[in-house]
Design a protein around this motif. Sequence first.
Motif, PDB file in Angstrom:
ATOM      1  N   ASP A   1       0.837  -1.209   0.000  1.00  0.00           N
ATOM      2  CA  ASP A   1       0.000   0.000   0.000  1.00  0.00           C
ATOM      3  C   ASP A   1       0.873   1.260   0.000  1.00  0.00           C
ATOM      4  O   ASP A   1       0.492   2.294   0.537  1.00  0.00           O
ATOM      5  CB  ASP A   1      -0.942   0.005   1.198  1.00  0.00           C
ATOM      6  N   ALA A   2       2.039   1.150  -0.624  1.00  0.00           N
ATOM      7  CA  ALA A   2       3.000   2.259  -0.628  1.00  0.00           C
ATOM      8  C   ALA A   2       2.464   3.460  -1.399  1.00  0.00           C
ATOM      9  O   ALA A   2       1.839   3.312  -2.447  1.00  0.00           O
ATOM     10  CB  ALA A   2       4.321   1.810  -1.228  1.00  0.00           C
TER      11      ALA A   2
ATOM     12  N   LEU B   1       2.953  -1.552 -10.936  1.00  0.00           N
ATOM     13  CA  LEU B   1       2.237  -0.281 -10.968  1.00  0.00           C
ATOM     14  C   LEU B   1       0.732  -0.492 -10.893  1.00  0.00           C
ATOM     15  O   LEU B   1       0.022   0.257 -10.214  1.00  0.00           O
ATOM     16  CB  LEU B   1       2.605   0.486 -12.241  1.00  0.00           C
ATOM     17  N   GLU B   2       0.233  -1.508 -11.581  1.00  0.00           N
ATOM     18  CA  GLU B   2      -1.207  -1.794 -11.545  1.00  0.00           C
ATOM     19  C   GLU B   2      -1.648  -2.213 -10.142  1.00  0.00           C
ATOM     20  O   GLU B   2      -2.689  -1.765  -9.649  1.00  0.00           O
ATOM     21  CB  GLU B   2      -1.529  -2.897 -12.549  1.00  0.00           C
ATOM     22  N   LEU B   3      -0.858  -3.042  -9.481  1.00  0.00           N
ATOM     23  CA  LEU B   3      -1.231  -3.526  -8.155  1.00  0.00           C
ATOM     24  C   LEU B   3      -1.128  -2.436  -7.094  1.00  0.00           C
ATOM     25  O   LEU B   3      -1.847  -2.454  -6.091  1.00  0.00           O
ATOM     26  CB  LEU B   3      -0.353  -4.724  -7.769  1.00  0.00           C
ATOM     27  N   LEU B   4      -0.225  -1.476  -7.307  1.00  0.00           N
ATOM     28  CA  LEU B   4      -0.064  -0.369  -6.364  1.00  0.00           C
ATOM     29  C   LEU B   4      -1.001   0.796  -6.672  1.00  0.00           C
ATOM     30  O   LEU B   4      -1.009   1.792  -5.936  1.00  0.00           O
ATOM     31  CB  LEU B   4       1.381   0.134  -6.385  1.00  0.00           C
ATOM     32  N   ALA B   5      -1.777   0.683  -7.727  1.00  0.00           N
ATOM     33  CA  ALA B   5      -2.608   1.797  -8.199  1.00  0.00           C
ATOM     34  C   ALA B   5      -3.470   2.448  -7.118  1.00  0.00           C
ATOM     35  O   ALA B   5      -3.609   3.678  -7.107  1.00  0.00           O
ATOM     36  CB  ALA B   5      -3.493   1.332  -9.360  1.00  0.00           C
ATOM     37  N   PRO B   6      -4.053   1.708  -6.193  1.00  0.00           N
ATOM     38  CA  PRO B   6      -4.915   2.371  -5.202  1.00  0.00           C
ATOM     39  C   PRO B   6      -4.187   3.373  -4.313  1.00  0.00           C
ATOM     40  O   PRO B   6      -4.829   4.273  -3.764  1.00  0.00           O
ATOM     41  CB  PRO B   6      -5.457   1.198  -4.371  1.00  0.00           C
ATOM     42  N   THR B   7      -2.878   3.232  -4.154  1.00  0.00           N
ATOM     43  CA  THR B   7      -2.180   4.079  -3.176  1.00  0.00           C
ATOM     44  C   THR B   7      -1.016   4.887  -3.729  1.00  0.00           C
ATOM     45  O   THR B   7      -0.728   5.979  -3.230  1.00  0.00           O
ATOM     46  CB  THR B   7      -1.638   3.218  -2.020  1.00  0.00           C
TER      47      THR B   7
ATOM     48  N   VAL C   1       2.261  12.445 -14.778  1.00  0.00           N
ATOM     49  CA  VAL C   1       1.549  11.723 -15.832  1.00  0.00           C
ATOM     50  C   VAL C   1       0.148  11.406 -15.316  1.00  0.00           C
ATOM     51  O   VAL C   1      -0.077  11.304 -14.107  1.00  0.00           O
ATOM     52  CB  VAL C   1       2.293  10.441 -16.238  1.00  0.00           C
ATOM     53  N   THR C   2      -0.776  11.272 -16.243  1.00  0.00           N
ATOM     54  CA  THR C   2      -2.182  11.036 -15.855  1.00  0.00           C
ATOM     55  C   THR C   2      -2.703   9.775 -16.515  1.00  0.00           C
ATOM     56  O   THR C   2      -2.302   9.405 -17.620  1.00  0.00           O
ATOM     57  CB  THR C   2      -3.065  12.223 -16.250  1.00  0.00           C
ATOM     58  N   HIS C   3      -3.617   9.128 -15.811  1.00  0.00           N
ATOM     59  CA  HIS C   3      -4.243   7.900 -16.305  1.00  0.00           C
ATOM     60  C   HIS C   3      -5.657   8.227 -16.781  1.00  0.00           C
ATOM     61  O   HIS C   3      -6.282   9.155 -16.256  1.00  0.00           O
ATOM     62  CB  HIS C   3      -4.284   6.859 -15.177  1.00  0.00           C
ATOM     63  N   PRO C   4      -6.180   7.493 -17.759  1.00  0.00           N
ATOM     64  CA  PRO C   4      -7.558   7.757 -18.224  1.00  0.00           C
ATOM     65  C   PRO C   4      -8.604   7.700 -17.122  1.00  0.00           C
ATOM     66  O   PRO C   4      -9.664   8.336 -17.244  1.00  0.00           O
ATOM     67  CB  PRO C   4      -7.788   6.647 -19.256  1.00  0.00           C
ATOM     68  N   ASP C   5      -8.337   6.975 -16.035  1.00  0.00           N
ATOM     69  CA  ASP C   5      -9.326   6.895 -14.958  1.00  0.00           C
ATOM     70  C   ASP C   5      -9.240   8.069 -13.986  1.00  0.00           C
ATOM     71  O   ASP C   5      -9.969   8.114 -12.997  1.00  0.00           O
ATOM     72  CB  ASP C   5      -9.206   5.569 -14.197  1.00  0.00           C
ATOM     73  N   GLY C   6      -8.345   9.039 -14.287  1.00  0.00           N
ATOM     74  CA  GLY C   6      -8.252  10.229 -13.463  1.00  0.00           C
ATOM     75  C   GLY C   6      -7.102  10.246 -12.485  1.00  0.00           C
ATOM     76  O   GLY C   6      -6.807  11.292 -11.878  1.00  0.00           O
ATOM     77  N   ARG C   7      -6.438   9.127 -12.291  1.00  0.00           N
ATOM     78  CA  ARG C   7      -5.295   9.093 -11.383  1.00  0.00           C
ATOM     79  C   ARG C   7      -4.122   9.873 -11.947  1.00  0.00           C
ATOM     80  O   ARG C   7      -4.005  10.051 -13.158  1.00  0.00           O
ATOM     81  CB  ARG C   7      -4.850   7.646 -11.145  1.00  0.00           C
ATOM     82  N   SER C   8      -3.242  10.311 -11.065  1.00  0.00           N
ATOM     83  CA  SER C   8      -2.008  10.954 -11.499  1.00  0.00           C
ATOM     84  C   SER C   8      -0.835  10.369 -10.728  1.00  0.00           C
ATOM     85  O   SER C   8      -0.995   9.864  -9.616  1.00  0.00           O
ATOM     86  CB  SER C   8      -2.066  12.468 -11.285  1.00  0.00           C
ATOM     87  N   LEU C   9       0.328  10.416 -11.338  1.00  0.00           N
ATOM     88  CA  LEU C   9       1.561   9.947 -10.725  1.00  0.00           C
ATOM     89  C   LEU C   9       2.637  10.977 -11.015  1.00  0.00           C
ATOM     90  O   LEU C   9       2.859  11.344 -12.168  1.00  0.00           O
ATOM     91  CB  LEU C   9       1.963   8.582 -11.296  1.00  0.00           C
ATOM     92  N   THR C  10       3.294  11.448  -9.966  1.00  0.00           N
ATOM     93  CA  THR C  10       4.370  12.422 -10.128  1.00  0.00           C
ATOM     94  C   THR C  10       5.713  11.722 -10.054  1.00  0.00           C
ATOM     95  O   THR C  10       5.997  11.003  -9.089  1.00  0.00           O
ATOM     96  CB  THR C  10       4.300  13.513  -9.050  1.00  0.00           C
TER      97      THR C  10
END
Length: 253
Positions: free
Chosen positions: A58-59, A147-153, A194-203
């Motif tokens: 959950d990092a 990255l997919e598995l860590l997506a929630p956090t 960067v942004t994901h189509p589902d609205g998430r972002s990653l810096t």
Amino acid sequence: MLAAGATSIAALDVAVATCRACPRLVAWREHVALEARRASFRHETYWGRAVPGLGPDDARVLVVGLAPAAHGANRTGRMFTGDRSGDVLFAALHRAGFASQPTSVHAGDGLTLTDLRITAPVHCAPPDNAPTPQERANCSPYLARELELLAPTVRVAMVLGGFGWVALLRTLTELGWTVPRPRPKFGHGATTTVTHPDGRSLTLVGSYHVSQQNTFTGRLTPAMLDEVLTQVRRLAGLPVGSPAALADADDPR
């Protein structure tokens, strides 16, 4: 592919450790483990396999390096553990409140990470620290699945060095993330989102790698690493302060 079938971080770590997809890397890591042990490690049994990521599932922060060191993680079986690069990295992670202790010597030394996970684009020790493009491509599905598995956090990726920067951006693009154009260049302290189509972002936050080539020459100093980690904590929405102050902040009493 082993990565695609992993439904959890724990399962992904097992898949990584059993991977034999790259004949050159398998031959090298096993050669080092069996025949090329340094004199100071001659009584140790080397891990000699692909090295899984390290840290919780959950990092909020993902540290992306390059590949395991032949006599570091390839020996101990734990990312950045047992070599000079790891000495620098874990001391800094401890100062920043991510690591429970300032050293990482072997897999049973009691180290734990909080809010942060460490991974690499290539999970086997490569000859001359230089994986081939095909070897990076073979290993890319593991980074993608992580990255997919860590997506929630996960909200921030701290990238150590230009190789990891390019590899991570390429993997994010393959996963459908929108990467700015022109493609952001690596630099110490460089940031891009960067942004994901589902609205998430990653810096993404760049840092020079903690290799001896950088730390012994002063290109990367402890103060520079501390500054980047402070920035990472802020971007991830984590409190900033000394390890003692951060421990108090996490204590519910």
